[in-house]
Motif scaffolding. Structure first.
Motif, mmCIF file in Angstrom:
data_model
loop_
_atom_site.group_PDB
_atom_site.id
_atom_site.type_symbol
_atom_site.label_atom_id
_atom_site.label_comp_id
_atom_site.label_asym_id
_atom_site.label_seq_id
_atom_site.Cartn_x
_atom_site.Cartn_y
_atom_site.Cartn_z
ATOM 1 N N ARG A 1 0.832 -1.208 0.000
ATOM 2 C CA ARG A 1 0.000 0.000 0.000
ATOM 3 C C ARG A 1 0.866 1.258 0.000
ATOM 4 N N ILE A 2 1.969 1.228 0.738
ATOM 5 C CA ILE A 2 2.882 2.374 0.743
ATOM 6 C C ILE A 2 3.568 2.519 -0.610
ATOM 7 N N SER A 3 3.911 1.375 -1.221
ATOM 8 C CA SER A 3 4.570 1.413 -2.520
ATOM 9 C C SER A 3 3.670 2.007 -3.599
ATOM 10 N N GLU A 4 2.345 1.883 -3.421
ATOM 11 C CA GLU A 4 1.431 2.491 -4.386
ATOM 12 C C GLU A 4 1.653 3.997 -4.467
ATOM 13 N N ILE A 5 2.066 4.591 -3.364
ATOM 14 C CA ILE A 5 2.358 6.031 -3.355
ATOM 15 C C ILE A 5 3.789 6.283 -3.817
ATOM 16 N N LEU A 6 4.739 5.532 -3.238
ATOM 17 C CA LEU A 6 6.142 5.760 -3.573
ATOM 18 C C LEU A 6 6.438 5.481 -5.042
ATOM 19 N N ASP A 7 5.707 4.547 -5.645
ATOM 20 C CA ASP A 7 5.943 4.184 -7.041
ATOM 21 C C ASP A 7 5.211 5.080 -8.026
ATOM 22 N N THR A 8 4.316 5.938 -7.516
ATOM 23 C CA THR A 8 3.592 6.839 -8.407
ATOM 24 C C THR A 8 4.526 7.951 -8.861
ATOM 25 N N ARG A 9 4.607 8.127 -10.147
ATOM 26 C CA ARG A 9 5.466 9.156 -10.715
ATOM 27 C C ARG A 9 4.606 10.327 -11.160
ATOM 28 N N SER A 10 5.012 11.511 -10.781
ATOM 29 C CA SER A 10 4.239 12.694 -11.127
ATOM 30 C C SER A 10 4.383 13.010 -12.605
ATOM 31 N N SER A 11 3.273 13.363 -13.222
ATOM 32 C CA SER A 11 3.315 13.790 -14.614
ATOM 33 C C SER A 11 3.791 15.233 -14.735
ATOM 34 N N ILE A 12 3.856 15.930 -13.609
ATOM 35 C CA ILE A 12 4.335 17.316 -13.600
ATOM 36 C C ILE A 12 5.735 17.329 -12.998
ATOM 37 N N VAL A 13 6.729 17.502 -13.852
ATOM 38 C CA VAL A 13 8.134 17.435 -13.447
ATOM 39 C C VAL A 13 8.752 18.818 -13.550
ATOM 40 N N SER A 14 9.530 19.174 -12.558
ATOM 41 C CA SER A 14 10.188 20.478 -12.547
ATOM 42 C C SER A 14 11.142 20.608 -13.725
ATOM 43 N N GLY A 15 11.123 21.755 -14.378
ATOM 44 C CA GLY A 15 12.005 22.000 -15.516
ATOM 45 C C GLY A 15 13.355 22.558 -15.093
ATOM 46 N N PRO A 16 14.264 22.747 -16.037
ATOM 47 C CA PRO A 16 15.624 23.180 -15.704
ATOM 48 C C PRO A 16 15.804 24.696 -15.631
ATOM 49 N N GLU A 17 14.859 25.473 -16.155
ATOM 50 C CA GLU A 17 15.077 26.911 -16.308
ATOM 51 C C GLU A 17 14.574 27.680 -15.088
ATOM 52 N N GLN A 18 15.279 28.763 -14.783
ATOM 53 C CA GLN A 18 14.880 29.675 -13.717
ATOM 54 C C GLN A 18 14.258 30.929 -14.330
ATOM 55 N N LEU A 19 13.245 31.457 -13.678
ATOM 56 C CA LEU A 19 12.600 32.679 -14.154
ATOM 57 C C LEU A 19 13.200 33.857 -13.398
ATOM 58 N N GLU A 20 14.144 34.517 -14.039
ATOM 59 C CA GLU A 20 14.848 35.625 -13.400
ATOM 60 C C GLU A 20 14.090 36.931 -13.630
ATOM 61 N N ASN A 21 13.875 37.698 -12.545
ATOM 62 C CA ASN A 21 13.200 38.992 -12.622
ATOM 63 C C ASN A 21 11.960 38.944 -13.513
ATOM 64 N N PRO A 22 10.983 38.132 -13.172
ATOM 65 C CA PRO A 22 9.807 37.954 -14.036
ATOM 66 C C PRO A 22 9.028 39.249 -14.225
ATOM 67 N N ARG A 23 8.612 39.482 -15.468
ATOM 68 C CA ARG A 23 7.815 40.664 -15.799
ATOM 69 C C ARG A 23 6.327 40.335 -15.836
ATOM 70 N N GLY A 24 6.003 39.053 -16.135
ATOM 71 C CA GLY A 24 4.614 38.650 -16.132
ATOM 72 C C GLY A 24 3.929 38.671 -17.478
ATOM 73 N N HIS A 25 4.710 38.539 -18.560
ATOM 74 C CA HIS A 25 4.104 38.469 -19.897
ATOM 75 C C HIS A 25 3.568 37.050 -20.104
ATOM 76 N N LEU A 26 2.254 36.910 -20.045
ATOM 77 C CA LEU A 26 1.611 35.599 -20.042
ATOM 78 C C LEU A 26 0.911 35.350 -21.372
ATOM 79 N N ARG A 27 1.188 34.173 -21.972
ATOM 80 C CA ARG A 27 0.560 33.828 -23.257
ATOM 81 C C ARG A 27 0.013 32.401 -23.219
ATOM 82 N N PHE A 28 -1.180 32.236 -23.769
ATOM 83 C CA PHE A 28 -1.770 30.918 -24.007
ATOM 84 C C PHE A 28 -1.747 30.702 -25.522
ATOM 85 N N GLU A 29 -1.073 29.653 -25.958
ATOM 86 C CA GLU A 29 -0.937 29.392 -27.392
ATOM 87 C C GLU A 29 -1.585 28.056 -27.749
#
Length: 596
Positions: free
Chosen positions: A330-358
């Motif tokens: 039962r514990i392994s059911e959680i530990l073995d679950t892999r998130s579909s949302i994985v952190s990316g490599p890039e950092q957002l430096e001094n964000p301005r907030g220009h947001l686009r949906f494409e």
């Protein structure tokens, strides 16, 4: 610009709390044992040496009886007595060392497992938590971990020791007097057969008990959190009956489990005792015929008696093993679950907030229809967009895509030209703050709740955020900002919780601020004050405001109408009011509902 990310739906498997136990069981936990190898080596080494010492004592007893006692060889009595004393002291020291190593290793194992489980639960996306009952997760982090700790601290060690002792004692018995040794071997056959059958049945019923415990924990938690609704609707008896049904079901399964175990344990009590009677009878006859000495018979009986506890404890240990295997699964059911949302490599430096949906689209599962499709928006820094649509049109889902509570399944969302999937999650969520229509407060002080998004905020900044959100009532609480608000903030009204959640989002000073119908619980007067203060905040950030009232829409520079999962119209409030009948009707219906 085409996305480098393949379009795919989230792939978090649904909870398998009703699934049969899988084969990975305790072997899945082996990485957690590696850091404790030294202590485990000490634990098993001292235990094995202890078995050797305890089995030597009957042989010394045999030498005393056949020597100083029977043949009057008194000169051997003192050395043999000192040998027996030395063996006893050695066994005590070995037990102490074993328990020291055992307690440290098991405690560290449990602490590490609990930490990793909590971290994994926090890292898994919204889809996982939407599918799983909180009671099932809670039972895994508490009950299942305790079950594993008990087995690792007692059952596993004695399972190894008892098997080793059974093998060694059987060999010694055969060497002392093989006819009686054969009797003991024959008696072991039914024990082995019944144990194998017991193991399979107990594994299945243990899983049922643990799953039902999780279901009952969910009912208790829901009753505690929803007690106001239960009382308001007078449904106390109805909820009580639901709890009783679950408790009775758990009780019935637990009794079935106890009956299975008690039958097995009774069998383990009877067989060794019957075997002992047969061995005593045949051994006495062998001594009478001088086939063996009295010392040999005493040693044989003593060694055989040392088998009674290992055999009788076999039922308990096997039961613990099956429960631990189920818990590990039962514990392994959680530990073995892999998130579909994985952190990316890039950092957002001094964000301005220009947001686009494409060309953004989204569906909850690969087999379901698109909830959103063909979403295209371009919000320059400082722009505020009001998102308007009928209930169920997908407004909340659209706003949840910005901080990656869900991932798009088609197209992409960018902030300052960076695909949000390429950004480090901590960096992204520091740049995007959200306040929801159903605010969540934690069982901590007001100050701690406000500072969740910005721990380094000063008192002056906290007060400014409270003023913007019209939440200065927090200063008048019994202990001011240090007042604990209770679980889910239930000691506060809905409007107070919503204003504190808004203050928390404002305090984060994000580049993108998402307000998901955050003002819905406010009265008209308070809403007007909050909106006036929010104008200054939204002027310095990119904002998405889910709106139902015309007054909230007036905060925005642009308005987007969401219909049938896509943006059908974008413009100012005045333009849409004049040219889009569906928009006009939607706002009119909302105003009628507010004033009803």
């Amino acid at each position: 610009m085409p996305s480098e990310h393949p379009a795919q739906a989230p792939s978090i498997a649904p909870p398998s709390s009703r699934a049969p136990a899988r084969s990975r069981n305790l072997w899945r936990l082996r990485p957690y044992l590696r850091p404790h190898r030294k202590r485990l080596v000490i634990m098993f080494s001292t235990a094995i040496l202890g078995v050797g010492v305890s089995l030597t004592v009957p042989l010394v007893t045999r030498a005393i009886i056949d020597g100083p006692v029977t043949r009057r060889e008194l000169d051997l009595l003192v050395p043999l007595a000192f040998l027996a004393l030395g063996l006893s002291i050695s066994e005590v020291l070995l037990v102490w060392m074993r328990r020291w190593a055992q307690s440290r290793a098991v405690s560290d194992l449990e602490a590490t497992l609990r930490h990793d489980l909590y971290v994994r639960l926090q890292s898994l996306p919204m889809e996982f938590h939407n599918r799983w009952q909180s009671g099932q997760l809670l039972s895994r982090v508490t009950v299942d971990l305790s079950t594993i700790r008990r087995f690792m601290g007692f059952g596993l060690l004695f399972l190894v020791i008892n098997i080793l002792q059974l093998v060694l004692v059987t060999i010694l018995l055969l060497r002392l007097y093989w006819p009686l040794g054969v009797v003991v071997l024959v008696a072991a056959v039914p024990i082995i057969v019944v144990s194998l059958k017991f193991e399979k049945k107990y594994l299945a019923i243990s899983r049922r008990v643990q799953d039902q415990q999780g279901d009952l924990a969910t009912r208790i938690e829901e009753s505690a959190l929803g007690f106001r609704v239960i009382k308001a609707f007078g449904r106390r008896e109805h909820v009580k009956r639901q709890f009783d049904d679950g408790a009775v079901q758990l009780y019935g399964t637990s009794i079935e489990k106890v009956r299975l175990a008690s039958r097995f344990w009774t069998f383990l009590e009877v067989v060794p005792n019957l075997t002992l009677v047969v061995v005593l009878l045949l051994g006495a006859l062998a001594v009478g015929r001088e086939a063996i000495t009295l010392g040999t018979l005493v040693a044989f009986i003593t060694l055989m008696l040392s088998l009674i506890w290992p055999v009788q404890s076999l039922g308990t240990i096997l039961a613990m093993a099956q429960e631990a295997m189920t818990s590990a699964d039962r514990i392994s059911e959680i530990l073995d679950t892999r998130s579909s949302i994985v952190s990316g490599p890039e950092q957002l430096e001094n964000p301005r907030g220009h947001l686009r949906f494409e060309n953004v689209s989204f569906r909850f599962t690969p087999d379901s229809a698109d909830v959103l499709h063909d979403i295209n928006l371009d919000l320059t820094p400082g722009t505020t967009l009001a998102l308007v649509g009928a209930t169920g049109s997908g407004k909340t889902t659209l706003t949840a895509l910005v901080p990656r509570l869900y991932d798009v399944t088609g197209g992409r969302i960018t902030i300052d030209g960076h695909d949000v999937r390429d950004l480090d999650l901590q960096s992204l969520r520091s740049a995007v703050a959200s306040a929801f229509d159903d605010p969540t407060l934690f069982s901590m002080s007001v100050r701690e709740n406000l500072a969740l998004g910005r721990p380094d905020a000063t008192d002056a900044e906290i007060q400014q955020a409270l003023e913007i959100a019209q939440a200065t009532f927090a200063n008048d609480l019994p202990w001011g900002l240090d007042t604990r608000v209770g679980e889910q903030g239930m000691s506060l009204s809905g409007g107070q919780r919503q204003r504190l959640a808004l203050a928390r989002a404002v305090l984060a000073q994000p580049a993108v601020l998402v307000l998901d119908d955050t003002l819905s619980a406010l009265d008209v007067h308070t809403e007007a004050l909050v909106e006036e203060a929010l104008r200054n905040v939204l002027a310095a950030t990119t904002g998405i405001v889910v709106a139902h009232r015309a007054s909230t829409v007036m905060l925005a520079d642009q308005v987007a109408l969401l219909e049938n999962g896509t943006i059908t119209h974008v413009g100012t409030h005045g333009e849409l009011l004049a040219t889009v009948p569906a928009y006009r009707q939607l706002l009119a219906a909302e105003e009628e509902e507010v004033h009803a």
